[in-house]
Design a protein around this motif. Sequence first.
Motif, PDB file in Angstrom:
ATOM      1  N   THR A 101       0.853  -1.367  -0.079  1.00 32.65           N
ATOM      2  CA  THR A 101       0.010  -0.121  -0.097  1.00 32.65           C
ATOM      3  C   THR A 101       0.848   1.288  -0.136  1.00 32.65           C
ATOM      4  N   PHE A 102       0.981   1.847  -1.168  1.00 34.19           N
ATOM      5  CA  PHE A 102       1.898   3.067  -1.450  1.00 34.19           C
ATOM      6  C   PHE A 102       1.420   4.194  -0.277  1.00 34.19           C
ATOM      7  N   ASP A 107       0.577  10.961  -5.871  1.00 36.69           N
ATOM      8  CA  ASP A 107      -0.852  10.602  -6.192  1.00 36.69           C
ATOM      9  C   ASP A 107      -0.938   9.076  -5.601  1.00 36.69           C
ATOM     10  N   ASN A 108      -1.654   9.229  -4.421  1.00 36.82           N
ATOM     11  CA  ASN A 108      -1.646   7.663  -3.827  1.00 36.82           C
ATOM     12  C   ASN A 108      -2.590   6.813  -4.646  1.00 36.82           C
ATOM     13  N   THR A 129       2.159   6.782  -7.031  1.00 36.21           N
ATOM     14  CA  THR A 129       3.250   7.312  -7.925  1.00 36.21           C
ATOM     15  C   THR A 129       3.598   8.284  -7.027  1.00 36.21           C
ATOM     16  N   MET A 130       4.981   8.598  -7.108  1.00 35.89           N
ATOM     17  CA  MET A 130       5.757   9.880  -6.544  1.00 35.89           C
ATOM     18  C   MET A 130       6.270  10.589  -7.723  1.00 35.89           C
ATOM     19  N   TYR A 131       6.241  11.983  -7.798  1.00 34.57           N
ATOM     20  CA  TYR A 131       6.852  12.617  -8.729  1.00 34.57           C
ATOM     21  C   TYR A 131       7.767  13.796  -8.248  1.00 34.57           C
ATOM     22  N   LEU A 132       8.880  14.090  -8.855  1.00 37.53           N
ATOM     23  CA  LEU A 132       9.751  15.150  -8.829  1.00 37.53           C
ATOM     24  C   LEU A 132       9.672  16.108  -9.998  1.00 37.53           C
ATOM     25  N   GLN A 133       9.278  17.391  -9.769  1.00 37.59           N
ATOM     26  CA  GLN A 133       9.133  18.105 -10.947  1.00 37.59           C
ATOM     27  C   GLN A 133      10.522  18.897 -10.772  1.00 37.59           C
ATOM     28  N   SER A 153       1.629  11.952   4.929  1.00 40.45           N
ATOM     29  CA  SER A 153       0.474  12.923   4.834  1.00 40.45           C
ATOM     30  C   SER A 153       0.540  14.135   3.956  1.00 40.45           C
ATOM     31  N   GLY A 154       1.559  13.898   3.426  1.00 41.76           N
ATOM     32  CA  GLY A 154       2.108  15.069   2.091  1.00 41.76           C
ATOM     33  C   GLY A 154       2.850  16.223   2.591  1.00 41.76           C
TER      34      GLY A 154
END
Length: 121
Positions: free
Chosen positions: A27-28, A71-72, A76-80, A53-54
């Motif tokens: 569970t991400f 984005d649970n 996926t996790m992002y790095l802009q 919790s962000g």
Amino acid sequence: VQLQAFGGGVVQAGGSLRLSCAASGRTFSNYNMGWFRQAPGKEREFVARISRSGNTYYADSGKGRFTVSRDNAKNTMYLQMNTLKPEDTAVYYCAADMARITTSASGYDYWGQGTQVTVSS
């Protein structure tokens, strides 16, 4: 949890890239997540982290230029990364840990395989 980082590439200085870290197997939303990078001949260094919790935290090198998000629903996790500099050139890794929220690489139990980011001057 299994992690796969992708989205790296070659970009000119001043350009942008968005890295993604796709998680599977667990569970991400239960995991605190981090981004690290390693340039040739250098130690792996902290880039950014995002808690379950962000809440976010950045290394000084990326403040104002990098944004970490997750984005649970998409696991996926992002790095802009904006306004990229040649010194941002490195292999970027994503990492996960259920219990700890830290800037130390040793505090993460799970790692992706890395994606190369090259910024040309």
